[in-house]
Design a protein around this motif. Structure first.
Motif, PDB file in Angstrom:
ATOM      1  N   ARG A  26     121.435  77.538  18.269  1.00 15.13           N
ATOM      2  CA  ARG A  26     120.948  78.853  18.804  1.00 15.13           C
ATOM      3  C   ARG A  26     119.710  79.025  18.013  1.00 15.13           C
ATOM      4  N   GLY A  30     124.473  85.045  25.083  1.00 15.17           N
ATOM      5  CA  GLY A  30     125.703  84.719  25.475  1.00 15.17           C
ATOM      6  C   GLY A  30     126.780  85.075  24.566  1.00 15.17           C
ATOM      7  N   ASP A  37     119.083  78.624  23.631  1.00 16.34           N
ATOM      8  CA  ASP A  37     120.161  77.818  22.713  1.00 16.34           C
ATOM      9  C   ASP A  37     120.719  76.524  23.739  1.00 16.34           C
ATOM     10  N   LYS A  45     123.787  73.111  24.069  1.00  9.56           N
ATOM     11  CA  LYS A  45     125.034  72.517  23.691  1.00  9.56           C
ATOM     12  C   LYS A  45     124.733  71.016  23.431  1.00  9.56           C
ATOM     13  N   ASP A  63     122.200  73.264  32.879  1.00  2.00           N
ATOM     14  CA  ASP A  63     123.625  73.705  32.876  1.00  2.00           C
ATOM     15  C   ASP A  63     124.148  73.679  31.339  1.00  2.00           C
ATOM     16  N   THR A  64     123.353  73.145  30.282  1.00  2.00           N
ATOM     17  CA  THR A  64     123.863  73.119  29.043  1.00  2.00           C
ATOM     18  C   THR A  64     122.846  73.751  28.029  1.00  2.00           C
ATOM     19  N   CYS A  65     121.803  74.381  28.755  1.00  2.00           N
ATOM     20  CA  CYS A  65     120.768  75.064  27.874  1.00  2.00           C
ATOM     21  C   CYS A  65     120.665  76.359  28.065  1.00  2.00           C
ATOM     22  N   ARG A  66     120.246  77.382  27.363  1.00  2.00           N
ATOM     23  CA  ARG A  66     119.541  78.706  28.002  1.00  2.00           C
ATOM     24  C   ARG A  66     118.116  78.545  27.817  1.00  2.00           C
ATOM     25  N   ARG A  90     126.367  82.173  36.111  1.00  2.00           N
ATOM     26  CA  ARG A  90     127.445  82.969  35.406  1.00  2.00           C
ATOM     27  C   ARG A  90     127.192  84.415  35.700  1.00  2.00           C
TER      28      ARG A  90
HETATM   29  N1  UDP Z   1     127.498  75.483  26.516  1.00  2.00           N
HETATM   30  C1  UDP Z   1     127.606  74.528  27.302  1.00  2.00           C
HETATM   31  N2  UDP Z   1     129.071  74.053  27.530  1.00  2.00           N
HETATM   32  C2  UDP Z   1     130.061  74.882  27.227  1.00  2.00           C
HETATM   33  C3  UDP Z   1     129.743  75.989  26.337  1.00  2.00           C
HETATM   34  C4  UDP Z   1     128.519  76.319  26.126  1.00  2.00           C
HETATM   35  O1  UDP Z   1     126.861  73.677  27.730  1.00  2.00           O
HETATM   36  O2  UDP Z   1     131.202  74.558  27.310  1.00  2.00           O
HETATM   37  C5  UDP Z   1     126.159  75.992  26.432  1.00  2.00           C
HETATM   38  C6  UDP Z   1     125.653  77.229  27.349  1.00  2.00           C
HETATM   39  O3  UDP Z   1     125.020  76.735  28.484  1.00  2.00           O
HETATM   40  C7  UDP Z   1     124.391  77.854  26.329  1.00  2.00           C
HETATM   41  C8  UDP Z   1     125.088  77.305  24.899  1.00  2.00           C
HETATM   42  O4  UDP Z   1     125.787  76.294  24.924  1.00  2.00           O
HETATM   43  O5  UDP Z   1     123.249  77.241  26.512  1.00  2.00           O
HETATM   44  C9  UDP Z   1     125.552  78.472  24.251  1.00  2.00           C
HETATM   45  O6  UDP Z   1     126.788  78.815  24.917  1.00  2.00           O
HETATM   46  P1  UDP Z   1     127.595  80.134  24.470  1.00  2.00           P
HETATM   47  O7  UDP Z   1     128.509  79.749  23.165  1.00  2.00           O
HETATM   48  O8  UDP Z   1     126.816  81.432  24.349  1.00  2.00           O
HETATM   49  O9  UDP Z   1     128.707  80.233  25.461  1.00  2.00           O
HETATM   50  P2  UDP Z   1     128.666  80.823  26.975  1.00  2.00           P
HETATM   51  O10 UDP Z   1     127.880  82.380  26.889  1.00  2.00           O
HETATM   52  O11 UDP Z   1     128.223  80.059  27.935  1.00  2.00           O
HETATM   53  O12 UDP Z   1     130.287  81.372  27.140  1.00  2.00           O
END
Ligand code: UDP
Length: 261
Positions: free
Chosen positions: A94, A99, A175, A177, A200-203, A219
């Motif tokens: 992050r 999130g 952020d 993952k 899908d895996t970044c903000r 979401r």
């Molecule tokens: N994320 C992801 N897969 C997961 C959980 C999170 O790709 O199973 C990514 C999500 O897209 C964001 C970052 O990790 O970019 C942080 O996610 P967060 O912990 O805030 O979870 P969320 O709000 O998605 O529940």
């Protein structure tokens, strides 16, 4: 390369065996899920864009010395990757609070962090990928201290590189993952970057307007996801307005089919 049997199907990807026991094919689906699988949809074209964007980012990371599982993209939806043993931890990086952390700790959305924060979540859908401390990783032998030290160094370099790459195209990396896997290279055990890096895996927020260009559109029902992902791909120079780049018919991809909520 011959595609073999399905080895694993996850929420957004399918893994197939190949004729080479060390390589597998990663297929990007159009399925989108959020909130631990409670919200589901099929978004036509998402897999094609994520395949391209992830290929672009991972091959750039490879050029700066971050070893990863990508071998080559095969077609619109598939890439050949090295078979690794995935470490069962999701590494959340992050730069700005958004999130889950905002809800968990009552931090205001958009708060800029003094330095990158790395959080660990156990990869376990049934448990809802719970947040864990680094000590839990060692207590339950999910990874060794040596592996986590290596991973942490890689994470900081990946984050620095990606912040710069996105800043250059007017996007703030809020952020993301990451997942890592174990592999034997020349008889030596190594930890390399695996999975995907995509919207899908970044903000990803537009630098000027803070417009969300990532899965938060799905979401939070912020409107079509495909135009946002297409915008990211175009700014990265992967898609061009006029050419079809052997991949995406952007007009066709704008249609969003919803299966259920
Ligand atoms: N994320 C992801 N897969 C997961 C959980 C999170 O790709 O199973 C990514 C999500 O897209 C964001 C970052 O990790 O970019 C942080 O996610 P967060 O912990 O805030 O979870 P969320 O709000 O998605 O529940």
């Amino acid at each position: 390369m011959k595609k073999g049997k399905k080895l694993y199907e996850g929420k957004a990807k399918i893994i197939y065996a190949t004729s080479d026991k060390n390589l597998v094919i990663q297929y990007f689906k159009d399925d989108a899920t959020a909130f631990n699988n409670q919200k589901k949809s099929t978004i036509e074209g998402k897999g094609v864009l994520n395949n391209r964007i992830s290929e672009h980012i991972l091959s750039n990371l490879s050029q700066i010395g971050i070893k990863n599982h990508l071998v080559k993209r095969l077609n619109m939806r598939e890439q050949v990757i090295k078979l690794v043993e995935i470490i069962p931890i999701e590494f959340i990086v992050r730069n700005v609070a958004s999130g889950s952390i905002t809800k968990r700790l009552g931090i205001e959305d958009g708060t800029v962090l003094k330095e990158p924060l790395v959080e660990y979540c156990l990869k376990d859908d049934a448990l809802g990928d719970p947040l864990i401390a680094e000590e839990h990783i060692y207590a339950f032998d999910w990874a060794s201290k040596k592996e986590i030290e290596k991973v942490k160094k890689m994470i900081l370099r990946i984050n620095d590189f990606m912040i710069g790459m996105f800043r250059g195209i007017g996007i703030k990396l809020i952020d993301f993952k990451l997942e890592f896997g174990r592999i034997k290279i020349n008889g030596r055990n190594e930890v390399i970057l695996a999975d995907e890096i995509s919207p899908d895996t970044c903000r990803l927020w537009d630098s000027i307007t803070d417009k969300k260009l990532d899965k938060d559109r799905f979401r939070k029902d912020l409107g079509d996801l495909i135009p946002a992902y297409t915008e990211v791909a175009k700014r990265l120079g992967i898609l061009h307005e006029q050419s079809n780049v052997s991949a995406v018919n952007v007009t066709k991809l704008s249609s969003v089919k919803k299966k259920s909520k």
